[in-house]
Design a protein around this motif. Structure first.
Motif, mmCIF file in Angstrom:
data_model
loop_
_atom_site.group_PDB
_atom_site.id
_atom_site.type_symbol
_atom_site.label_atom_id
_atom_site.label_comp_id
_atom_site.label_asym_id
_atom_site.label_seq_id
_atom_site.Cartn_x
_atom_site.Cartn_y
_atom_site.Cartn_z
ATOM 1 N N LYS A 28 10.525 -1.527 8.835
ATOM 2 C CA LYS A 28 9.630 -2.510 8.215
ATOM 3 C C LYS A 28 8.578 -1.844 7.338
ATOM 4 N N LEU B 56 8.094 -2.131 3.155
ATOM 5 C CA LEU B 56 6.859 -2.465 2.446
ATOM 6 C C LEU B 56 6.559 -1.410 1.389
ATOM 7 N N PRO C 118 -4.152 3.045 -1.500
ATOM 8 C CA PRO C 118 -4.309 2.299 -0.244
ATOM 9 C C PRO C 118 -3.150 1.338 0.007
ATOM 10 N N ASP C 119 -2.544 0.844 -1.086
ATOM 11 C CA ASP C 119 -1.455 -0.123 -0.904
ATOM 12 C C ASP C 119 -0.172 0.538 -0.426
ATOM 13 N N LEU D 228 1.541 -6.454 10.678
ATOM 14 C CA LEU D 228 1.596 -5.493 9.580
ATOM 15 C C LEU D 228 0.301 -5.643 8.811
ATOM 16 N N ARG D 229 -0.478 -4.573 8.758
ATOM 17 C CA ARG D 229 -1.778 -4.695 8.088
ATOM 18 C C ARG D 229 -2.119 -3.385 7.373
ATOM 19 N N PRO D 230 -3.145 -3.384 6.515
ATOM 20 C CA PRO D 230 -3.476 -2.159 5.786
ATOM 21 C C PRO D 230 -3.983 -1.067 6.740
ATOM 22 N N MET E 2 8.784 -1.803 -1.521
ATOM 23 C CA MET E 2 8.446 -2.984 -2.314
ATOM 24 C C MET E 2 7.241 -2.685 -3.209
ATOM 25 N N VAL E 3 6.218 -2.054 -2.644
ATOM 26 C CA VAL E 3 5.018 -1.755 -3.434
ATOM 27 C C VAL E 3 5.329 -0.691 -4.498
ATOM 28 N N GLU F 160 7.294 -2.826 -7.148
ATOM 29 C CA GLU F 160 6.622 -3.903 -7.893
ATOM 30 C C GLU F 160 5.266 -3.512 -8.434
ATOM 31 N N THR F 161 4.477 -2.769 -7.667
ATOM 32 C CA THR F 161 3.139 -2.440 -8.132
ATOM 33 C C THR F 161 3.153 -1.185 -8.993
#
Lengths: 915, 183
Positions: free
Chosen positions: B89, B93, B40-41, B4-6, B96-97, B100-101
């Motif tokens: 998955k 993510l 981007p996140d 899992l990556r950007p 979650m972002v 939280e973000t």
């Protein structure tokens, strides 16, 4: 702005907004009549003009506006669009700089000046502007602009090596001068980590990362977590990472493969991190670690069951690494794990590629593995079908060369067809937007027939492959993978039109044209019917090149935008993306193909030569990136064979060497100035990239330029005269760059423009290589005709000979007029040219006749019958009816006929046009 | 099992195996760069151990006040990597972002009303239909021009900032709006 003026200006904006550029110009003229010095209106008129492609007029107005040093927002915005349209990016920078200097309190002007520098990649100036803004406006955002500009300057290839650490240290100092710490936001934190990594200050980076906030950021920001992993690795903190990974895998159930890799790296760290041979103690310690890690992975595998593949796959990787480090492992361990893996995840499409790295079995292991797989064939449900597809692929992967006989491959092809047709029953009720579950069996059929063709050299196997894959493509209309195979096979069979059809159905667009257009445009000149006025491939080149225009107009804007949104983590990638597209190898390969086709399509006049010469010279010094995607082409060939991609390339794909060779060929042919050494020199890299026929061609073009060069030099008017002429015709036009060139030419004018007083160079016989080239190509052609070579090879020879003929015409066109021959006493030279032209013409004409006849033969009922008979193997074994195969036969032979006849007529036309 | 990556700008050079599939659209450069230069996140990639891209998600944060939320613009997995819970998955993510973000109240997404496989997957992830959007999708031109093809369900899942689940409703399938009414 007064209301009266506003009333006058509004219609101009309205017209511009609706792209009514002509009425915008009229509206501007109306205002300018009363207020001839209204700068805003002038700028808007320049914008309308540039959109109307009236570059010269627009340039004139733009220069007038710039001379007034505008600072008004409306004028600046309009001018930014004007100058961008004119490609004068550095003038945008200068314009904003001038405006900002006049109003240093204006934050917006500062921002625009900064962005203007960013768009052109002028990091040093950008950094200075940002620093100034930070001092003036005390906003940390400007501080980070300045910091990141310094980082980018350090990254820039043009920055001297010694200056780089200085810039990075400056950036680091600036970070500590901020009002808020870098972890204020993830992207600033990223910048901080990046600088520390570049300066190799890993401990400082670790301190930041181990801080509570640092940890928190890495949990939610993948970008920061990525650089964290990188830093920890560089720091050598593998074991620490491994411990953390263990916790994540077991307690947090994290299944990111990166965690598994961290734990694997940590396990073998004591052996892998040193080049010294490991002592027994170290080996024992590592073996103990391996056991611990095995327990972790086994536990993950047990917990996950069928839900996740990580645990089992990590166990395989663990065994593989254990073995590769020479530590004891049971010989059958990997095989048993692979079997276990297959039993659990064999019904997933990716099982094949998951297992590939672990399957290099031999001897008894291979036998056991093979018999294991053979016992797993079953076709009862869609799930078992997928499992069987994996069985067949895995069996094929491990075939040895001894097992790859024509008889066995044929038997395999027939078996694949049978299971394919059986498997179709699972997809009967699927809508036509879905893929057929049995598709991969058809792909395996394609592989087996291509392998058969490679083993026997018989074209009939390619025909069988085409027939089967067409059948499968009709049943699974959205399968791009089947189309990829067909594209390759149709090219080999000399039916490029069918390849193009499949390519178009794949709906390749946007950035994909850069990565995938090679499928139809590699050496496209050899398929092109450009001499007959068919510009299909030329338009494909133009269309596929659109993306480079989008890149140069759009991408830089986003680099500026990422600064404005403070997404520093994206900027380096954006710059790389822009660069890779801008300097794409495929871009310039297409450019060269386009030139090759254009030369065959259009009269060889000065306009064509001048324009193409400028463009080719422009790309000559580029450093290219190869973005072409070959990986997308499926490959299920045995590991002892080359890949499907390699097997089905008509010729090896053109690379940087090929590009360089052909650029030289055409620049030499178009060149108006004496040959420079760089253009004459052959490099090994170029030669290696050329096909055998292209090598001959390359030698031929060198000999030709060398022979004809001195006569060109003598006949051509001196450069200074040419430039004076050009300057005269350009004098009326504003914004021209010729003055400096003319001055430079004058400076070196002593160098050989007094030639007219000299005697003309003695006329030499043509070098032997030139007539010999045409003879060689003729014998190559004859040999191929009488042999079993593929249509693609034949067409390559023909295209190369035609290209040589066209280059000859191009290089001798100057000496055609009788006046020139008389004036320079070139009678004998003209005769040599004529003799050669006659010789080459007759060879081209002969090729044309033979090709036309071949075209006739191929598309007759007999030709089709031969095709159908050749494909008998797929009919014997299966439900393929005769009519279907006949249909494919007709399509293929018709397409080949069309190509042969078109190229034959094209040859005749080229000869006629240039004789 | 995947990395899992950007999502990176240069992934545009390697996403062919995903984007050649008929259900995945390839947009112009500016589409991807717009998302990457702002959120981007909320964009990430799943990658196979051999480096092939398996799937990706592209998302954004939008809305005002109580409507502030994470939005899934594109979620796609290449055919050969389906049925591996990759979508699950990537969604987790993004949630979650968004939570939280971005401190969003909920995450939402649009899905074709006919795509029952996707709808039940999203329901399994805790999403429910909030409303039906008329003619949200252009016709695919595949000759099956039923209304359901063009209509979308707007599905939502509340995040921790919406403990009382005000951003969802029980009978969302009956709330119909036109495509003009949604952003």
């Amino acid at each position: 702005m007064s209301t009266a003026l506003d009333r006058q200006i509004r219609p101009i904006y309205d017209a511009l907004d609706t792209q009514s550029n002509k009425s915008a110009v009229l509206a501007c003229n109306k205002v300018l009549k009363k207020q001839p010095n209204n700068v805003l209106v002038k700028a808007l008129k320049a914008l309308a003009l540039v959109r109307l492609q009236k570059v010269e007029e627009s340039l004139l107005l733009a220069d007038e506006v710039l001379a007034k040093k505008p600072t008004d927002d409306g004028v600046l915005t309009a001018m930014m669009h004007v100058l961008r349209g004119l490609g004068r990016h550095s003038d945008i920078v200068a314009m904003f700089e001038t405006a900002y200097k006049q109003h240093p309190q204006n934050e917006d002007l500062g921002t625009q000046t900064f962005f203007a520098n960013v768009r052109v990649g002028n990091w040093k100036a950008a950094q200075q502007v940002a620093t100034k803004m930070h001092k003036q406006f005390q906003d940390d955002r400007y501080l980070y602009w300045s910091i990141f500009s310094a980082v980018l300057q350090a990254n820039d290839m043009a920055t001297p090596e010694a200056l780089r650490p200085v810039l990075l240290k400056l950036a680091l100092r600036l970070i500590s001068s901020g009002n808020t710490p870098s972890y204020f936001n993830p992207d600033r934190f990223y910048v901080h980590l990046l600088i520390l990594r570049e300066l190799e200050m890993y401990d400082d980076a670790a301190t930041l990362l181990n801080h509570e906030i640092g940890q928190k950021i890495c949990e939610t920001s993948l970008v920061c977590d990525e650089i964290r992993r990188d830093i920890m690795k560089l720091k050598g903190a593998c074991k620490q990472e491994g411990e953390q990974a263990k916790v994540k895998i077991l307690e947090k159930k994290d299944r990111n493969w990166l965690e598994f890799l961290s734990l694997l790296d940590a396990t073998f760290w004591d052996i892998a991190s040193t080049s010294e041979p490991a002592s027994e103690d170290v080996k024992a310690a590592v073996t103990e670690e391996i056991a611990k890690t095995r327990k972790v992975f086994s536990e993950a595998a047990t917990v996950d069951g069928l839900k996740d593949r990580s645990g089992l796959l990590a166990l395989l990787e663990l065994e593989k690494r254990t073995k590769s480090h020479g530590l004891w492992t049971d010989a059958c361990e990997i095989r048993m794990m692979a079997e276990n893996y297959f039993s659990q995840f064999g019904d997933k499409a990716c099982c094949y590629e998951d297992l590939l790295p672990y399957l290099a079995f031999e001897g008894e292991e291979l036998e056991q593995w093979t018999s294991f797989l053979n016992s797993r064939k079953s076709f009862d449900t869609p799930d078992t079908l997928q499992r069987s597809i994996n069985v067949y692929k895995l069996l094929r992967y491990n075939l040895t060369s001894a097992e790859l006989t024509p008889e066995l491959e044929l038997a395999r092809a027939q078996e694949y067809i049978k299971v394919y047709l059986d498997g179709l029953k699972f997809g009967v009720n699927l809508p036509d937007t879905e893929l057929q579950p049995a598709d991969d069996f058809a792909i395996l059929v394609g592989h087996a027939y291509v392998s058969l063709w490679k083993l026997t050299g018989e074209e009939s196997h390619l025909q069988s492959a085409a027939a089967t894959l067409e059948y499968a493509s009709a049943r699974s209309k959205q399968s791009y993978r089947i189309r990829l195979l067909l594209i390759r096979i149709y090219h080999l069979l000399g039916a490029p039109a069918l390849a193009l059809d499949h390519y178009r159905l794949m709906n390749v667009k946007q950035v994909q044209t850069d990565t995938l257009s090679h499928l139809i445009l590699s050496r496209a000149a050899m398929w092109s019917l450009a001499p007959l006025g068919d510009i299909t491939y030329m338009s494909e080149c133009m269309e596929a090149s659109q993306i480079y225009m989008s890149n140069s107009t759009e991408t830089a804007e986003f680099i500026a935008r990422a600064f404005s949104t403070e997404r520093y983590s994206q900027i380096i990638d954006f710059i790389e993306f822009e660069d890779r597209l801008d300097n794409s190898l495929q871009r310039d390969l297409m450019k060269v193909e386009h030139v090759r086709m254009r030369v065959a399509h259009e009269p060889l006049n000065a306009e064509l030569v001048d324009m193409e010469l400028i463009e080719l010279k422009f790309i000559f010094d580029r450093i290219h990136h190869d973005n072409r995607d070959f990986e997308v082409i499926p490959n299920y060939q045995p590991r002892c064979q080359p890949s499907f991609n390699e097997q089905t390339l008509p010729l090896k794909p053109p690379g940087a060497g090929w590009l360089s060779a052909y650029l030289k060929v055409y620049i030499r042919a178009f060149q108006e100035l004496p040959l420079r050494e760089r253009l004459v020199k052959k490099r090994q890299e170029e030669i290696d990239d050329l096909s055998e026929d292209e090598k001959l061609f390359y030698e031929y073009t060198l000999a030709l330029s060398e022979w004809v060069g001195p006569y060109h030099d003598y006949v051509r008017p001196p450069p200074s005269a040419l430039l004076a002429e050009a300057a005269k015709s350009n004098d009326l036009k504003p914004g021209h760059p010729l003055k400096s060139m003319a001055a430079a030419a004058n400076g070196s004018a002593t160098n050989g423009h007094s030639k007219k007083d000299e005697e003309p160079p003695a006329v030499k016989e043509s070098p032997e290589l030139i007539p010999k080239f045409f003879d060689d190509m003729k014998s190559r052609f004859d040999a191929v005709i009488s042999g079993t070579a593929l249509p693609s090879e034949l067409l390559h020879i023909v295209a190369t000979t035609q290209e040589a003929y066209l280059l000859f015409a191009l290089e001798t066109v100057r000496f055609k007029p009788n006046s020139i021959i008389k004036q320079y006493k070139f009678g004998q030279l003209a005769q040599s040219f004529k003799d050669l032209r006659v010789k080459a013409s007759s060879i081209l004409n002969e090729m044309s006749t033979v090709l036309a006849k071949l075209g006739e033969e191929v598309a007759t009922p007999d030709g089709r019958k031969a095709f159908v008979q050749a494909s008998s193997s797929i009919q014997d074994s299966s439900g393929f009816d005769h009519d279907f195969v006949l249909g494919v036969a007709k399509k293929t032979t018709d397409a080949r006929k069309q190509t042969y006849e078109g190229i034959a007529k094209g040859l005749a036309k080229v000869v006629k046009n240039h004789s | 099992m995947s990395v899992l990556r950007p999502f990176r700008a240069t992934d545009m050079f390697k996403f062919n195996n995903i984007n050649l599939d008929i259900w995945t659209e390839t947009y112009g450069i500016s589409f991807y760069l717009t998302y990457l230069s702002r959120w981007p996140d909320l964009c990430c990639v799943q990658e196979a151990p051999n480096g092939h891209m398996m799937g990706y998600v592209i998302g954004k944060a939008e809305g005002h006040g109580q409507d502030w939320h994470g939005h899934v613009t594109a979620l796609t997995v290449a055919p050969e990597y389906r049925r591996l819970s990759l979508a699950r998955k990537m969604m987790s993510l993004l949630e979650m972002v968004s939570d939280e973000t971005y401190k969003g109240f909920f995450v939402d997404l649009y899905v074709r009303c006919t795509n029952s496989v996707a709808i039940s997957m999203y329901e399994g992830l805790g999403y429910s239909v909030y409303r039906r959007v008329r003619e949200y999708y252009g016709s695919l031109g595949l000759g099956r021009a039923s209304k359901d093809e063009e209509d979308a369900f707007d599905m939502r899942k509340p995040l921790s900032r919406d403990p009382h689940r005000r951003s969802v409703r029980a009978n969302g399938r009956e709330f119909v709006v036109s495509a003009h009414d949604v952003s």
